[in-house]
Motif scaffolding. Structure first.
Motif, short mmCIF file in Angstrom:
data_model
loop_
_atom_site.label_atom_id
_atom_site.label_comp_id
_atom_site.label_asym_id
_atom_site.label_seq_id
_atom_site.Cartn_x
_atom_site.Cartn_y
_atom_site.Cartn_z
N PHE A 49 -7.74 2.86 -2.73
CA PHE A 49 -8.76 3.09 -1.70
C PHE A 49 -8.41 4.34 -0.91
O PHE A 49 -7.28 4.85 -0.97
N THR B 99 0.85 -1.18 0.00
CA THR B 99 0.00 0.00 0.00
C THR B 99 0.89 1.24 0.00
O THR B 99 1.95 1.26 0.62
N TYR C 83 -10.56 -1.51 -0.70
CA TYR C 83 -9.65 -1.63 0.44
C TYR C 83 -9.52 -3.09 0.89
O TYR C 83 -10.46 -3.88 0.73
#
Length: 397
Positions: A257, A216, A289
């Motif tokens: 997200f 991420t 997400y």
């Protein structure tokens, strides 16, 4: 119980007076009196006593030790039931400017291990720069976290483990002409491998997030207001902020997200002996997400990550009674709920109520820092917490 010094003071006064009376009764005649005895030298306090006891009341106090900066070893006792408790050590290096004790610079290097096998180690630093015009925070670390998720089809919980190859978070805030207001960018980068701690064949697609590697990468922005009288244990003022982080492929994220947080904390003195605190936290997540990133209720007495959804609201009120300059008692009560929204595995939590009581000791008078214990009761029973600073300190600026 309020301390009543009258009887103790009388006893001490009598004990001090007794040698004087006996001396008068047994004293020789004036003409037989010899030269006066030399006065005993005043005993100097040791460095240890000056470092760990306050010069004004003689009570245990870490102000002088912490104000000197340098190494401050702090044990970490984890009481969170979600990870079966645990223990750790943090080497803390604190710098306190003499002209502005509110602007504390902290450097922390630590490691923790919990009862369910979770562990972590890393470095964190926070402080200010450029004449207090800029505030900053950053941290890096590695670790493994084992938790339970509670999807709607598995009310008993699904245990999973996230192993982090790295996690790096940072924020920089520029203070405006009115220094109570600040704004600036946020950074959040992680690489992890998630797995379910059970052998499950033909895992449903909506649970696939629990069995994969993931990176991420997020950039974001925050707007803050802060006029608290103390950053560690506030008694007056407000801390309100809104932040948004955008995970995107352009920043190295495998998923697109967004995370939104709006938090407000208020502290008010009602009288010299009574004060009130209140918080409202709204946390939301949207987009594609990972399911274990879902928002959750954050209250004393509610197990961490127990109730999750796309939006989580946590509110709490705390009343504190100062019974002496060092000691205080407090009570608190909270209400939280989640909205599953389009979440793939969670359901609405409904209203969750928790509350409890605790005590505080002013462990560093000059810094306004309290430490103590809270005992809370929530949907899963009783939980106790060791507090260093305010119970909400982790989410305060």
């Amino acid at each position: 119980m309020r301390y009543r010094p009258c009887g103790f003071s009388i006893a001490i006064a009598g004990w001090l007076a007794a040698p004087c009376v006996l001396a008068q009764e047994a004293a020789p005649l004036p003409e037989a009196a010899g030269p006066p005895a030399p006065a005993e030298p005043v005993k100097k306090e040791s460095k240890f006593h000056r470092a760990f006891f306050d010069e004004t009341d003689g009570k245990l106090d870490f102000s002088n030790f912490m104000a000197k900066g340098g190494f401050f070893p702090m044990p970490v006792i984890i009481t969170e039931p979600a990870v079966d408790g645990g223990f750790g050590v943090v080497a803390q290096f604190i710098t306190v400017p003499k002209d502005n004790p509110k602007r504390v610079t902290r450097r922390m290097l630590g490691a923790v291990k919990t009862g369910n096998g979770s562990y972590g180690y890393g470095y964190f630093q926070s402080g200010s720069a450029f004449g207090d015009r800029v505030s900053y925070k950053f941290g890096v670390g590695r670790g493994k976290v084992t938790l339970k998720a509670y999807p709607e089809i598995l009310p008993s919980g699904l245990e999973y483990t996230n192993k982090y190859d790295y996690g790096a978070l940072a924020s920089v805030r520029l203070h405006l002409a009115d220094p109570r207001f600040s704004l600036g960018p946020l950074f959040d980068f992680r690489k992890l491998h998630s797995r379910i701690d059970l052998d499950i064949e033909d895992l449903p697609e909506r649970f696939s997030d629990f069995e994969r590697k993931l990176k991420t990468g997020a950039l974001g922005f925050g707007v803050h207001f802060d006029n608290r009288d103390n950053a560690m244990t506030p008694t007056q003022g407000y801390n309100v902020y809104a932040e948004a982080k955008f995970n995107d492929g352009a920043f190295g994220s495998d998923r697109d997200f967004q995370i939104y947080d709006v938090h407000g904390y208020g502290f008010q003195k009602l009288s010299p002996a009574w004060r009130l605190g209140a918080k409202v936290e709204v946390d939301a997540i949207r987009g594609h997400y990972p399911v274990y990133f879902a928002s959750s209720i954050n209250l004393r007495g509610v197990e961490a990550r127990r109730y999750q959804g796309e939006t989580a609201v946590s509110t709490e009120v705390e009343v504190t009674r100062q019974i002496s300059p060092r000691w205080a008692l407090l009570g608190f009560a909270g209400l939280g709920f989640t909205d599953a929204g389009g979440a793939r595995i969670f359901d609405d939590s409904g209203a969750k109520i928790a509350g409890g009581a605790g005590f505080r000791y002013r462990i560093a008078r000059k810094l306004g820092l309290d430490a103590g214990i809270d005992v809370a009761y929530g949907p899963s029973g009783a939980v106790f917490y060791l507090q260093f600073g305010h119970a909400w300190a982790f989410n305060l600026d």
